[in-house]
Design a protein around this motif. Structure first.
Motif, mmCIF file in Angstrom:
data_model
loop_
_atom_site.group_PDB
_atom_site.id
_atom_site.type_symbol
_atom_site.label_atom_id
_atom_site.label_comp_id
_atom_site.label_asym_id
_atom_site.label_seq_id
_atom_site.Cartn_x
_atom_site.Cartn_y
_atom_site.Cartn_z
ATOM 1 N N LEU A 218 0.431 9.792 4.055
ATOM 2 C CA LEU A 218 -0.321 8.649 4.598
ATOM 3 C C LEU A 218 -0.018 8.570 6.088
ATOM 4 O O LEU A 218 1.155 8.524 6.482
ATOM 5 N N ILE B 67 -0.016 6.553 9.611
ATOM 6 C CA ILE B 67 0.013 5.172 10.103
ATOM 7 C C ILE B 67 -0.221 5.172 11.614
ATOM 8 O O ILE B 67 0.548 5.754 12.379
ATOM 9 N N GLU C 224 0.840 -1.207 0.000
ATOM 10 C CA GLU C 224 0.000 0.000 0.000
ATOM 11 C C GLU C 224 0.873 1.254 0.000
ATOM 12 O O GLU C 224 0.602 2.217 -0.718
ATOM 13 N N ILE C 225 1.919 1.233 0.810
ATOM 14 C CA ILE C 225 2.806 2.398 0.867
ATOM 15 C C ILE C 225 3.587 2.531 -0.442
ATOM 16 O O ILE C 225 3.726 3.633 -0.977
ATOM 17 N N ALA D 50 9.520 9.522 6.244
ATOM 18 C CA ALA D 50 8.618 9.033 7.298
ATOM 19 C C ALA D 50 8.978 9.783 8.568
ATOM 20 O O ALA D 50 10.123 9.728 9.024
ATOM 21 N N ARG E 275 4.036 8.982 9.852
ATOM 22 C CA ARG E 275 3.436 9.532 8.640
ATOM 23 C C ARG E 275 4.437 9.455 7.510
ATOM 24 O O ARG E 275 5.604 9.834 7.675
ATOM 25 N N VAL E 276 3.989 8.964 6.357
ATOM 26 C CA VAL E 276 4.816 8.972 5.152
ATOM 27 C C VAL E 276 4.394 10.168 4.310
ATOM 28 O O VAL E 276 3.194 10.355 4.066
ATOM 29 N N VAL F 144 10.160 1.161 5.021
ATOM 30 C CA VAL F 144 9.108 0.839 5.997
ATOM 31 C C VAL F 144 9.705 0.101 7.199
ATOM 32 O O VAL F 144 9.379 0.402 8.351
ATOM 33 N N ILE G 174 -2.872 1.556 8.236
ATOM 34 C CA ILE G 174 -2.755 2.789 7.465
ATOM 35 C C ILE G 174 -4.115 3.468 7.415
ATOM 36 O O ILE G 174 -5.105 2.867 6.995
#
Lengths: 291, 291
Positions: free
Chosen positions: A171, A173, A37-38, A64, A183-184, A276, A87
């Motif tokens: 995104l 998390i 997803e990321i 991140a 957060r990304v 990640v 997420i």
């Protein structure tokens, strides 16, 4: 810390011992939905970015940040009825992300990363070594007709960089088992001419930068000043960044391309996987003390 | 389906190619929080089970049912603002789980599992073969002073089993990217004497049972009858079960025990990992058509 280590053929049968297991009925581990997803999000941000206007061409930045998701209404940390890291949908607007940690937390990470730098430089360490460097930076922000411009001066080298940072997307998390969320963010940093006039905000950054392979882990103390009259504010931040924008872009371009060798085709996803993993390791080593 | 495959040392350097990456700054993949949560849950259920009363001693059953989480209020499928599969808190009571699928969905899984059985029996297949068997079972339920008792007769062999099934706990897994959710349940099946009197409910089960290593994947059509006057109801279900209760129990007993070899110490977690992988593969292959 655990590695995926299926029972292998080296197992010696024992009474009551579990026979060697396949990873699944298909013989493989199913795709990690979280990491994919990321990767899909970052890839989408990069591929859909307009590049037809010269004022908008710049370097992609993927980072991140470690922080806390807070409910907009109450100001408390987000609470969702889930047990594990997940997420958040970008359509969920009831939270804001705060990356400011306490100086105690900052010190904790500083100790951890210094230790890891020391141990990773020993020959017995399973991974390649970390290196650190110390930077003193001064950011000045200017308002221009094309938006907010940041001028960064390295106080040791006097090197100056003027950029406009355009945020493409985030995104969030949520990590209910840990003291911190993350957060990304994907941004574009567009170089621009040095602005004239008066800065609206200045901040000094005392940054410890730990580099490991394709990543930079920055632990920063920020002293921010809005005007000469106002008292400066101090913040502490921790972020992981993909270090080489050109590598990010070239692996993204070849993602899934059937005409390139498998290693190149999957390089983007491997880059995001390690990114990640690193963010997770930092979050899992966080302690209480978010502000 | 993807396997974890970090770039290895066999990579030939190419211009612009990503150098081989470590899995993280620690050189390892961080622990999978999702699989550990399920392993901890199952382990806790097993370890905290009372065994001091002879009427309550039985076999542990761990199963994952494929289904849909529905909001109690609206009856619609649960909607949460998250993008990826996550484990719901057991304190979240606003959902119920429905494992009934359409006959179309049942047929779809039947085709998939038959194909997999055929291909897995070819020598080139990466995993060990699946085997299937077909069972016709008749369950009769009785109310007794110790609770509900199930009498199951195998209609081919006439073998009869009387058990009281005690549900110890469930974990619901919400899977927003897929057509289905799932639920992990831990129960104890306690053998008991055959009851007398009249059954309150009977059901016939036409079950295709696919076995793979330590797991049984059961695709079942259930015809349920409450009374002679009422029309029978037909349900379709899919579940993955850990096949050998004694293996489950012996690996759980040695989980994390520093006095046993590493392979035995981690066997329980490897069993749960393969169990979760199999449930995920089934969920990810589900199609629309939940009732």
């Amino acid at each position: 810390m655990d590695q995926h280590k299926p029972n292998g053929s080296q197992q010696h049968p024992q009474p009551n011992a579990l026979p060697a297991l396949s990873l699944s009925i298909l013989g493989v581990e199913p795709l990690d939905e979280f990491i994919k997803e990321i990767a899909d999000f970052v890839h989408h941000m990069i591929k859909t970015r307009r590049t037809d206007h010269p004022d908008e061409v710049g370097s992609f930045e993927v980072e991140a940040k470690i922080g806390v998701l807070k409910e907009r209404g109450t100001g408390s940390r987000l609470q969702m009825p889930v047990l594990v890291e997940t997420i958040m949908s970008p359509e969920f607007h009831d939270v804001r992300f705060e990356s400011n940690m306490s100086s105690h937390q900052h010190k904790h990470f500083n100790g951890l990363l210094n230790n890891l730098t020391a141990t990773s430089n020993q020959p017995s360490h399973p991974s390649s070594p970390l290196h650190h460097s110390h930077h003193f930076l001064k950011d000045s922000f200017y308002t221009s007709d094309r938006g907010k411009i940041r001028v960064t001066r390295d106080e040791k080298t006097d090197a100056v960089e003027c950029i406009q940072k355009i945020r493409l997307g985030d995104l969030n998390i949520y990590s209910p088992k840990r003291s911190a969320d993350w957060r990304v963010s994907v941004s574009v940093e567009v170089p621009c001419p040095r602005p004239i006039g008066t800065a609206t905000l200045t901040r000094r950054k005392d940054r410890l930068s730990y580099s490991h392979e394709e990543f930079s882990i920055d632990l920063t103390q920020v002293t921010s000043t809005t005007s000469a009259a106002a008292a400066p504010q101090i913040f502490h931040e921790l972020e992981v960044e993909i270090a080489r924008p050109d590598m990010l872009l070239s692996t993204a371009a070849r993602r899934g391309d059937p005409n390139v060798p498998e290693l190149e085709r999957s390089a983007f996803d491997e880059l995001i996987r390690a990114f990640v993993n690193n963010a997770r390791i930092l979050v899992r080593n966080s302690i209480d003390g978010w502000q």
